[in-house]
Design a protein around this motif. Sequence first.
Motif, PDB file in Angstrom:
ATOM      1  N   LEU A 123      45.899  47.174  82.338  1.00 57.15           N
ATOM      2  CA  LEU A 123      44.583  47.563  82.964  1.00 57.15           C
ATOM      3  C   LEU A 123      44.990  47.287  84.391  1.00 57.15           C
ATOM      4  O   LEU A 123      45.358  46.003  84.838  1.00 57.15           O
ATOM      5  CB  LEU A 123      43.543  47.429  82.534  1.00 57.15           C
ATOM      6  N   VAL A 124      45.120  48.221  85.469  1.00 59.10           N
ATOM      7  CA  VAL A 124      45.563  47.832  86.652  1.00 59.10           C
ATOM      8  C   VAL A 124      44.228  48.059  87.547  1.00 59.10           C
ATOM      9  O   VAL A 124      43.765  49.140  87.832  1.00 59.10           O
ATOM     10  CB  VAL A 124      46.411  48.914  87.461  1.00 59.10           C
ATOM     11  N   GLY A 125      43.627  46.953  88.136  1.00 56.56           N
ATOM     12  CA  GLY A 125      42.421  47.055  89.027  1.00 56.56           C
ATOM     13  C   GLY A 125      42.864  47.242  90.544  1.00 56.56           C
ATOM     14  O   GLY A 125      43.647  46.454  91.020  1.00 56.56           O
ATOM     15  N   SER A 143      46.294  52.097  82.651  1.00 54.51           N
ATOM     16  CA  SER A 143      45.094  52.647  82.950  1.00 54.51           C
ATOM     17  C   SER A 143      44.722  52.179  84.533  1.00 54.51           C
ATOM     18  O   SER A 143      44.998  51.041  84.621  1.00 54.51           O
ATOM     19  CB  SER A 143      44.004  52.246  82.038  1.00 54.51           C
ATOM     20  N   LEU A 144      44.076  52.921  85.109  1.00 50.77           N
ATOM     21  CA  LEU A 144      43.502  52.419  86.589  1.00 50.77           C
ATOM     22  C   LEU A 144      42.094  52.113  86.629  1.00 50.77           C
ATOM     23  O   LEU A 144      41.488  53.083  85.956  1.00 50.77           O
ATOM     24  CB  LEU A 144      44.189  53.409  87.600  1.00 50.77           C
ATOM     25  N   ALA A 145      41.847  51.448  87.359  1.00 53.70           N
ATOM     26  CA  ALA A 145      40.338  51.112  87.633  1.00 53.70           C
ATOM     27  C   ALA A 145      39.941  50.552  89.111  1.00 53.70           C
ATOM     28  O   ALA A 145      40.753  49.843  89.530  1.00 53.70           O
ATOM     29  CB  ALA A 145      39.668  49.896  86.746  1.00 53.70           C
ATOM     30  N   VAL A 157      46.464  43.779  85.768  1.00 50.52           N
ATOM     31  CA  VAL A 157      47.168  43.336  86.768  1.00 50.52           C
ATOM     32  C   VAL A 157      46.126  43.763  88.017  1.00 50.52           C
ATOM     33  O   VAL A 157      45.565  44.819  88.059  1.00 50.52           O
ATOM     34  CB  VAL A 157      48.372  44.594  87.040  1.00 50.52           C
ATOM     35  N   ILE A 158      46.017  43.087  89.081  1.00 45.84           N
ATOM     36  CA  ILE A 158      45.327  43.035  90.187  1.00 45.84           C
ATOM     37  C   ILE A 158      45.912  42.361  91.421  1.00 45.84           C
ATOM     38  O   ILE A 158      46.749  41.725  91.298  1.00 45.84           O
ATOM     39  CB  ILE A 158      43.924  42.251  89.938  1.00 45.84           C
TER      40      ILE A 158
END
Length: 147
Positions: free
Chosen positions: A8-10, A36-38, A109-110
């Motif tokens: 998940l990429v923030g 996934s992107l958020a 990942v942020i």
Amino acid sequence: MSGYNNILVGLDLSEESAQVLERAAQIAAYSNAKMSLAHIIEPLTFAYGGDVPMDLSEVQEQLQNQAKEQLRKAAADLNIPADRQHVVLGQPATEIHRLAEESGCDLIVIGSHGRHGLALLLGSTANGVLHGAGCDVLAVRVHAPSE
């Protein structure tokens, strides 16, 4: 150690988001992981404490639509399907944790701006995500384009 399966990429959708996406894409390619992107939007009423004597729902909707379009463009470059693109209204760290758990992510990942002084004392989204995640978190140090 095996690689990651579900990342998940923030993203804050700033210019520096490309650096975060690039690092996440490298890890996903190496691990053959899904991404996934958020993007989390704090409700305008949070920012103004609910004391604004006008309806902000139209402005909030415009912000969400703009964010969805920006996220869609970022996802298109990496062939990330629409069902793995999330624009959510809420508190960033809380919503990223929720999305990661619901999606069975094993890596978040942020971006991290590496602030100092007062901004560091007050905390940051990256710090909030790190201290409550049920999986690994990678904070990518981002630099302004002029650096």
